[in-house]
Motif scaffolding. Structure first.
Motif, mmCIF file in Angstrom:
data_model
loop_
_atom_site.group_PDB
_atom_site.id
_atom_site.type_symbol
_atom_site.label_atom_id
_atom_site.label_comp_id
_atom_site.label_asym_id
_atom_site.label_seq_id
_atom_site.Cartn_x
_atom_site.Cartn_y
_atom_site.Cartn_z
ATOM 1 N N VAL A 1 0.854 -1.193 0.000
ATOM 2 C CA VAL A 1 0.000 0.000 0.000
ATOM 3 C C VAL A 1 0.888 1.241 0.000
ATOM 4 O O VAL A 1 1.646 1.460 0.944
ATOM 5 C CB VAL A 1 -0.928 0.015 1.230
ATOM 6 C CG1 VAL A 1 -1.907 1.182 1.142
ATOM 7 C CG2 VAL A 1 -1.676 -1.311 1.359
ATOM 8 N N PRO A 2 0.827 2.066 -1.041
ATOM 9 C CA PRO A 2 1.721 3.223 -1.137
ATOM 10 C C PRO A 2 1.317 4.353 -0.202
ATOM 11 O O PRO A 2 0.238 4.350 0.391
ATOM 12 C CB PRO A 2 1.584 3.639 -2.600
ATOM 13 C CG PRO A 2 0.193 3.223 -2.972
ATOM 14 C CD PRO A 2 -0.053 1.938 -2.222
ATOM 15 N N GLY A 3 2.211 5.345 -0.119
ATOM 16 C CA GLY A 3 1.967 6.516 0.703
ATOM 17 C C GLY A 3 1.471 7.692 -0.105
ATOM 18 O O GLY A 3 0.814 7.531 -1.151
ATOM 19 N N SER A 4 1.830 8.888 0.327
ATOM 20 C CA SER A 4 1.233 10.118 -0.204
ATOM 21 C C SER A 4 1.613 10.448 -1.637
ATOM 22 O O SER A 4 0.979 11.289 -2.260
ATOM 23 C CB SER A 4 1.606 11.296 0.701
ATOM 24 O OG SER A 4 1.068 11.119 1.991
ATOM 25 N N LEU A 5 2.665 9.824 -2.164
ATOM 26 C CA LEU A 5 3.063 10.065 -3.546
ATOM 27 C C LEU A 5 2.487 9.028 -4.510
ATOM 28 O O LEU A 5 2.773 9.068 -5.701
ATOM 29 C CB LEU A 5 4.593 10.082 -3.653
ATOM 30 C CG LEU A 5 5.282 11.306 -3.051
ATOM 31 C CD1 LEU A 5 6.789 11.077 -2.955
ATOM 32 C CD2 LEU A 5 4.988 12.558 -3.882
ATOM 33 N N GLY A 6 1.713 8.097 -4.007
ATOM 34 C CA GLY A 6 1.143 7.066 -4.856
ATOM 35 C C GLY A 6 2.146 5.979 -5.187
ATOM 36 O O GLY A 6 3.253 5.924 -4.640
ATOM 37 N N VAL A 7 1.767 5.087 -6.083
ATOM 38 C CA VAL A 7 2.628 3.968 -6.457
ATOM 39 C C VAL A 7 3.909 4.496 -7.085
ATOM 40 O O VAL A 7 3.878 5.267 -8.045
ATOM 41 C CB VAL A 7 1.911 3.035 -7.449
ATOM 42 C CG1 VAL A 7 2.840 1.904 -7.879
ATOM 43 C CG2 VAL A 7 0.644 2.463 -6.821
ATOM 44 N N GLY A 8 5.044 4.086 -6.510
ATOM 45 C CA GLY A 8 6.326 4.576 -6.982
ATOM 46 C C GLY A 8 7.315 3.457 -7.238
ATOM 47 O O GLY A 8 7.024 2.275 -6.985
ATOM 48 N N PRO A 9 8.502 3.804 -7.730
ATOM 49 C CA PRO A 9 9.515 2.792 -8.040
ATOM 50 C C PRO A 9 9.900 1.924 -6.846
ATOM 51 O O PRO A 9 10.204 0.736 -7.001
ATOM 52 C CB PRO A 9 10.708 3.626 -8.522
ATOM 53 C CG PRO A 9 10.107 4.894 -9.025
ATOM 54 C CD PRO A 9 8.928 5.160 -8.133
ATOM 55 N N ASN A 10 9.899 2.509 -5.641
ATOM 56 C CA ASN A 10 10.269 1.706 -4.468
ATOM 57 C C ASN A 10 9.231 0.625 -4.183
ATOM 58 O O ASN A 10 9.579 -0.500 -3.815
ATOM 59 C CB ASN A 10 10.492 2.582 -3.233
ATOM 60 C CG ASN A 10 9.285 3.420 -2.847
ATOM 61 O OD1 ASN A 10 8.559 3.928 -3.718
ATOM 62 N ND2 ASN A 10 9.067 3.605 -1.557
ATOM 63 N N HIS A 11 7.948 0.925 -4.379
ATOM 64 C CA HIS A 11 6.904 -0.076 -4.146
ATOM 65 C C HIS A 11 6.995 -1.205 -5.176
ATOM 66 O O HIS A 11 6.831 -2.387 -4.844
ATOM 67 C CB HIS A 11 5.525 0.576 -4.194
ATOM 68 C CG HIS A 11 5.417 1.786 -3.321
ATOM 69 N ND1 HIS A 11 5.181 3.041 -3.827
ATOM 70 C CD2 HIS A 11 5.560 1.939 -1.974
ATOM 71 C CE1 HIS A 11 5.163 3.909 -2.845
ATOM 72 N NE2 HIS A 11 5.392 3.266 -1.709
ATOM 73 N N LEU A 12 7.264 -0.827 -6.428
ATOM 74 C CA LEU A 12 7.454 -1.843 -7.463
ATOM 75 C C LEU A 12 8.663 -2.715 -7.146
ATOM 76 O O LEU A 12 8.620 -3.943 -7.313
ATOM 77 C CB LEU A 12 7.637 -1.162 -8.820
ATOM 78 C CG LEU A 12 6.377 -0.540 -9.434
ATOM 79 C CD1 LEU A 12 6.752 0.451 -10.525
ATOM 80 C CD2 LEU A 12 5.461 -1.617 -9.994
ATOM 81 N N ALA A 13 9.740 -2.088 -6.673
ATOM 82 C CA ALA A 13 10.951 -2.849 -6.350
ATOM 83 C C ALA A 13 10.701 -3.823 -5.208
ATOM 84 O O ALA A 13 11.165 -4.977 -5.245
ATOM 85 C CB ALA A 13 12.081 -1.887 -5.991
ATOM 86 N N HIS A 14 9.966 -3.383 -4.176
ATOM 87 C CA HIS A 14 9.691 -4.278 -3.045
ATOM 88 C C HIS A 14 8.787 -5.426 -3.481
ATOM 89 O O HIS A 14 8.989 -6.581 -3.066
ATOM 90 C CB HIS A 14 9.048 -3.499 -1.903
ATOM 91 C CG HIS A 14 9.889 -2.375 -1.394
ATOM 92 N ND1 HIS A 14 11.263 -2.434 -1.370
ATOM 93 C CD2 HIS A 14 9.557 -1.153 -0.881
ATOM 94 C CE1 HIS A 14 11.742 -1.300 -0.873
ATOM 95 N NE2 HIS A 14 10.733 -0.522 -0.579
#
Length: 320
Positions: A68-81
């Protein structure tokens, strides 16, 4: 994703050789926690979405981690994890709570939809995943970052979850990554959900002390809850990007914690009176007027912090 006009729903995404499958999640936009618990039909219905990645080499349905992403929405770090998890044999579901709500970012304004809606999204996703034939319904965990961390912590609370999805369904694990812990239930019972939080000691967005207090309350109530504070780390220290300041960030780091009654009503920090009508904006405006508000806060990782995070994340799920 941030910096893209294309909905995450419409992107073709492959992680660790696994193509993501689009899933829709019926949820709602409650005004506050009280409405989410007591009047769910009175809240505006909405369908959000995300992508499910299940390793095809698994012979049985794998445990799945909802990211579940934070305030910037889905980002590269979430995809990487999510890719790391899939590569290690887990399923991953990457949730996009922003796209269907036409929200690009909540960095400068966290009231575009409620924190109660964020937590409800997690429970709604849990319900969808639990019914999916490729998922082990008893081994679904949720990993939330920042605002998403607040959402997964709240979704772990039985006072919130039981009235919404019943006492027969629960997260196996909750991994709250630098979560905002400004809302906390008076009753911190998390049942059998294992909870861990990780946060940097220099976080300028979320109070380390509030997170300490919430994790300690869960543990004192009999829950399996633990915390890791990372020395020298800022907010979003799992990102492979230099530490820098987001100038439009609106934060109230040292504001008092707003406690939640058993029915979800917010308790005024000055009067001690619970109100079913109090909403996020009321709490945030009161904090700003009291002098707790500030603009600008740092994010980013440095040194081996992203690798430290990755190791802690994998160690948490390995024991579930």
């Amino acid at each position: 994703m941030q910096d893209s006009d294309e909905r995450f729903r419409d992107m073709a995404v492959t992680l660790a050789g696994v193509e993501g499958t689009h899933l829709e999640v019926p949820t709602a936009n409650p005004a506050n926690f009280h409405q989410a618990i007591n009047d769910p039909d009175g809240a505006e219905a909405i369908t959000i979405d995300g992508k499910l990645f299940v390793p095809p080499w698994r012979e049985t349905p794998p445990p799945v981690v909802m990211v579940v992403p934070g305030s910037l929405g889905v980002g590269p770090n979430h995809l990487a994890h999510a890719e790391t998890l899939v590569a290690h044999g887990f399923g991953a579901f990457l949730l996009d709570p922003f796209g269907a709500r036409a929200v690009a970012s909540t960095v400068g304004n966290q009231t575009q939809y409620s924190f109660a809606a964020s937590a409800l999204d997690v429970l709604a996703t849990l319900r969808v995943l639990a019914d999916h034939p490729a998922v082990d319904r008893n081994r679904i965990s949720a990993q939330g970052h920042s605002r998403g961390g607040s959402a997964v912590l709240t979704a772990s609370m039985r006072r919130f979850a039981d009235p919404i999805i019943g006492d027969h369904l629960a997260l196996a694990g909750t991994y709250a990554v630098y979560p905002w812990a400004g809302y906390q239930f008076l009753d911190p019972d998390v049942g059998g959900t294992r909870v861990r939080s990780i946060i940097g000691e220099l976080d300028e967005w979320c109070s380390v002390q509030q997170v300490q207090g919430q994790i300690q309350a869960m543990a004192a109530a009999g829950g399996d809850a633990s915390l890791r504070i990372v020395a020298g780390a800022h907010h979003s220290f799992d990102r492979h990007e230099p530490v820098h300041t987001l100038e439009d960030a609106s934060v109230t780091l040292a504001a008092p914690t707003v406690m939640l009654a058993d029915d979800g009503a917010m308790i005024d920090v000055y009067t001690g009176v619970a109100s079913a009508d109090m909403v996020d904006r009321d709490a945030f405006v009161a904090s700003i007027e009291a002098g707790f508000g500030r603009i600008g806060a740092a994010i980013g990782g440095q040194g081996n912090q992203p690798e430290l995070f990755r190791a802690d994340m994998l160690a948490f799920y390995a024991d579930l």
